[in-house]
Enzyme design. Structure first.
Site, PDB file in Angstrom:
ATOM      1  N   MET A 169      -7.987   9.696   9.280  1.00  0.00           N
ATOM      2  CA  MET A 169      -8.379  10.369   7.981  1.00  0.00           C
ATOM      3  C   MET A 169      -9.265  11.630   8.248  1.00  0.00           C
ATOM      4  SD  MET A 169      -9.504   6.922   6.104  1.00  0.00           S
ATOM      5  CE  MET A 169      -9.401   5.768   7.468  1.00  0.00           C
TER       6      MET A 169
ATOM      7  N   ASP B  95       1.009  -1.085  -0.011  1.00  0.00           N
ATOM      8  CA  ASP B  95      -0.172  -0.024   0.101  1.00  0.00           C
ATOM      9  C   ASP B  95       0.695   1.291   0.113  1.00  0.00           C
ATOM     10  OD1 ASP B  95      -2.335  -1.039  -0.085  1.00  0.00           O
ATOM     11  OD2 ASP B  95      -2.963  -0.708   1.968  1.00  0.00           O
TER      12      ASP B  95
ATOM     13  N   LYS C  26      -4.010   2.893  -2.596  1.00  0.00           N
ATOM     14  CA  LYS C  26      -5.275   3.506  -2.839  1.00  0.00           C
ATOM     15  C   LYS C  26      -5.702   4.572  -2.033  1.00  0.00           C
ATOM     16  CE  LYS C  26      -8.291  -0.229  -1.924  1.00  0.00           C
ATOM     17  NZ  LYS C  26      -9.129   0.534  -1.483  1.00  0.00           N
TER      18      LYS C  26
HETATM   19  N1  SAH Z   1      -4.079   0.621   8.868  1.00  0.00           N
HETATM   20  C1  SAH Z   1      -3.648   2.095   9.006  1.00  0.00           C
HETATM   21  C2  SAH Z   1      -4.772   3.244   8.808  1.00  0.00           C
HETATM   22  C3  SAH Z   1      -4.872   3.206   7.418  1.00  0.00           C
HETATM   23  S1  SAH Z   1      -6.112   4.550   7.313  1.00  0.00           S
HETATM   24  C4  SAH Z   1      -3.167   2.082  10.713  1.00  0.00           C
HETATM   25  O1  SAH Z   1      -3.350   1.222  11.333  1.00  0.00           O
HETATM   26  O2  SAH Z   1      -2.129   3.087  10.977  1.00  0.00           O
HETATM   27  C5  SAH Z   1      -5.173   5.788   6.624  1.00  0.00           C
HETATM   28  C6  SAH Z   1      -5.081   7.113   7.822  1.00  0.00           C
HETATM   29  O3  SAH Z   1      -4.305   6.324   8.921  1.00  0.00           O
HETATM   30  C7  SAH Z   1      -4.416   8.262   7.589  1.00  0.00           C
HETATM   31  O4  SAH Z   1      -5.404   9.219   6.723  1.00  0.00           O
HETATM   32  C8  SAH Z   1      -3.947   8.916   8.692  1.00  0.00           C
HETATM   33  O5  SAH Z   1      -5.111   9.417   9.430  1.00  0.00           O
HETATM   34  C9  SAH Z   1      -3.514   7.527   9.242  1.00  0.00           C
HETATM   35  N2  SAH Z   1      -2.197   7.529   9.043  1.00  0.00           N
HETATM   36  C10 SAH Z   1      -1.338   6.264   8.518  1.00  0.00           C
HETATM   37  N3  SAH Z   1      -0.233   6.433   8.560  1.00  0.00           N
HETATM   38  C11 SAH Z   1      -0.029   7.668   9.546  1.00  0.00           C
HETATM   39  C12 SAH Z   1       1.386   8.428   9.885  1.00  0.00           C
HETATM   40  N4  SAH Z   1       2.538   8.072   9.734  1.00  0.00           N
HETATM   41  N5  SAH Z   1       1.095   9.595  10.636  1.00  0.00           N
HETATM   42  C13 SAH Z   1      -0.040   9.947  10.708  1.00  0.00           C
HETATM   43  N6  SAH Z   1      -1.077   9.319  10.555  1.00  0.00           N
HETATM   44  C14 SAH Z   1      -1.155   8.212   9.721  1.00  0.00           C
END
Ligand code: SAH
Length: 245
Positions: free
Chosen positions: A168, A35, A56
């Protein structure tokens, strides 16, 4: 070796936050589907695998979910060991369980591997305890983005008495603020907005519920970012020092 799909959390970005199990799965992988929130630096653990980017990101060109499903199935049926690498934890806003169910339905062996989710990593990297005795008795992970665009019930979330960790949320700051204020959360409630948590380019913007939208604009807050809303987001200076002994 028999065909198998590993659904693996790659953590929030810092490659050192990978689990040992994630690294073991990557070592075995012949195909890795990645991803776009996954830090490509983690791919050092699978130098011989075929790498396929299937990102995506919201609002951008995307790989349809059905295509990703079919691709995993195709490689697994060829007898390949497939690792599906997802940012953070595969089952926190990551569709990990949907993909696992679909693969199992098609007779494929699946193993899910935890990753450190962005909300937990961001908090810790900024010295924010998401739970704290006498201050926050729990934590709620919530997405500001719903698949069918149905509104999130922010007013109800304001009543929960837990720290809110919002995923998000960057494009929805005004809605979040208005909903939480309408639900009775004080305007002075501390907010931390953390961009690129755990990566060298991590930035955090501290504000309050009332000012978070304006401050995020001035700061130039960009996705990926998480929001931490609650008393604990004030950080160490204003939190009570627990005395022992
Ligand atoms: N499965 C992922 C979340 C995916 S949804 C998890 O467990 O972290 C995608 C959202 O995750 C982004 O819009 C943001 O809100 C958050 N996100 C993912 N990586 C991030 C990072 N390094 N720093 C801050 N927010 C992050």
């Amino acid at each position: 070796m028999s065909a198998k799909v590993w659904l693996v959390g790659a953590g929030p970005g810092d490659p050192e936050l990978l689990t040992l199990k994630a690294v073991r799965a990557m070592h075995q992988a012949q195909v890795v589907m990645i991803d776009d929130l996954v830090n490509p630096a983690v791919l050092e653990h699978c130098p011989d695998a075929r790498i396929i980017a299937v990102g995506k990101r919201g609002g951008c060109r995307s790989t349809p979910q059905a295509f990703i499903h079919r691709l995993m199935l195709r490689y697994a049926r060829q007898g390949k060991v497939v690792v599906r690498l997802k940012g953070g934890d595969p089952c926190i806003f990551g569709r990990g369980s949907e993909e696992a169910d679909w693969l199992k339905l098609h007779g494929i062996e699946v193993e899910l591997v935890n990753g450190i989710t962005a909300g937990l990593a961001g908090a810790t990297q900024c010295g924010i305890p998401l739970t704290l005795r006498g201050v926050a008795r729990g934590v709620t992970l919530v997405t500001a983005h719903t698949q069918d665009d149905s509104p999130v019930n922010w007013s109800a979330l304001a009543q929960g008495g837990t720290t809110l960790v919002v995923y998000m949320g960057v494009a929805k700051l005004a809605d979040i603020r208005d909903g939480l204020l309408a639900g009775g959360l004080p305007a002075s409630t501390p907010v931390a907005m953390i961009e690129n948590a755990s990566l060298p380019q991590q930035r955090d913007c501290r504000s309050t519920l009332a000012t978070m939208h304006g401050e995020a604009l001035a700061f130039g807050l960009k996705s990926p970012a998480i929001l931490i809303i609650g008393e604990v987001a004030a950080g160490a200076q204003v939190l009570p020092i627990v005395q022992y002994g």
